[in-house]
Design a protein around this motif. Structure first.
Motif, PDB file in Angstrom:
ATOM      1  N   TYR A   1     -76.751  29.673  -3.483  1.00 29.33           N
ATOM      2  CA  TYR A   1     -76.909  29.809  -4.928  1.00 29.33           C
ATOM      3  C   TYR A   1     -75.573  30.222  -5.545  1.00 29.33           C
ATOM      4  O   TYR A   1     -74.923  31.178  -5.081  1.00 29.33           O
ATOM      5  N   TYR A   2     -75.196  29.506  -6.591  1.00 29.64           N
ATOM      6  CA  TYR A   2     -73.938  29.761  -7.296  1.00 29.64           C
ATOM      7  C   TYR A   2     -74.236  30.125  -8.752  1.00 29.64           C
ATOM      8  O   TYR A   2     -75.138  29.559  -9.358  1.00 29.64           O
ATOM      9  N   CYS A   3     -73.452  31.026  -9.287  1.00 30.44           N
ATOM     10  CA  CYS A   3     -73.561  31.291 -10.711  1.00 30.44           C
ATOM     11  C   CYS A   3     -72.307  30.779 -11.414  1.00 30.44           C
ATOM     12  O   CYS A   3     -71.238  30.669 -10.813  1.00 30.44           O
ATOM     13  N   SER A   4     -72.479  30.444 -12.669  1.00 34.16           N
ATOM     14  CA  SER A   4     -71.352  30.063 -13.507  1.00 34.16           C
ATOM     15  C   SER A   4     -71.580  30.629 -14.904  1.00 34.16           C
ATOM     16  O   SER A   4     -72.721  30.943 -15.275  1.00 34.16           O
ATOM     17  N   ALA A   5     -70.492  30.735 -15.652  1.00 36.21           N
ATOM     18  CA  ALA A   5     -70.589  31.259 -17.006  1.00 36.21           C
ATOM     19  C   ALA A   5     -69.495  30.644 -17.856  1.00 36.21           C
ATOM     20  O   ALA A   5     -68.403  30.335 -17.372  1.00 36.21           O
ATOM     21  N   GLN A   6     -69.805  30.479 -19.137  1.00 37.04           N
ATOM     22  CA  GLN A   6     -68.828  29.973 -20.101  1.00 37.04           C
ATOM     23  C   GLN A   6     -68.233  31.187 -20.806  1.00 37.04           C
ATOM     24  O   GLN A   6     -68.941  31.893 -21.521  1.00 37.04           O
ATOM     25  N   ILE A   7     -66.936  31.387 -20.585  1.00 38.97           N
ATOM     26  CA  ILE A   7     -66.309  32.641 -20.991  1.00 38.97           C
ATOM     27  C   ILE A   7     -65.086  32.401 -21.863  1.00 38.97           C
ATOM     28  O   ILE A   7     -64.285  31.505 -21.583  1.00 38.97           O
TER      29      ILE A   7
END
Length: 121
Positions: A92-98
């Protein structure tokens, strides 16, 4: 800016796990935060997304079992996974728009390292 994913592990079918994804570094704002997963030999797919306004979207395969949430004060997203099935086994990978500053032109997509979730039957 870095994302740190944690909370994976080995669990029996029907069990639960809670994943965390913490963003750190110079952060002005975070737009959407996402959880993806990649099973062996398969493509990475979106599991759940939560916007800055707390709107959520889920893959059909996890609806009713997984819940995504976020704590904006902690720059952290969570994925509560209940009624786990062997088919949920994946990294499981997380990503975010920052955005790092108020003057940033656009949000950058930042990825964390994966965390392994293994569900035994």
């Amino acid at each position: 800016v870095q994302l740190q994913a944690s909370g994976g592990g080995l669990v029996q079918a029907g069990g639960s796990l809670r994943l965390s994804c913490a963003a750190s570094g110079v952060i002005f704002s975070i737009n959407a935060m996402n959880w993806y997963r990649q099973a062996p030999g398969k493509q990475r797919v979106l599991v759940a997304r939560i916007t800055s306004g707390a709107s959520t979207n889920y893959a059909d395969s996890v609806k009713g079992r997984f819940t995504i949430s976020r704590d904006n004060d902690k720059n952290t997203a969570y994925l509560q996974m209940n009624s786990l099935e062997p088919e949920d086994t994946a990294v499981y990978y997380c990503s975010a728009q920052i955005k790092s500053t108020r003057w940033s032109q656009r949000y950058l997509e930042v990825w964390g390292q994966g965390t392994q979730v293994t569900v035994s039957s």
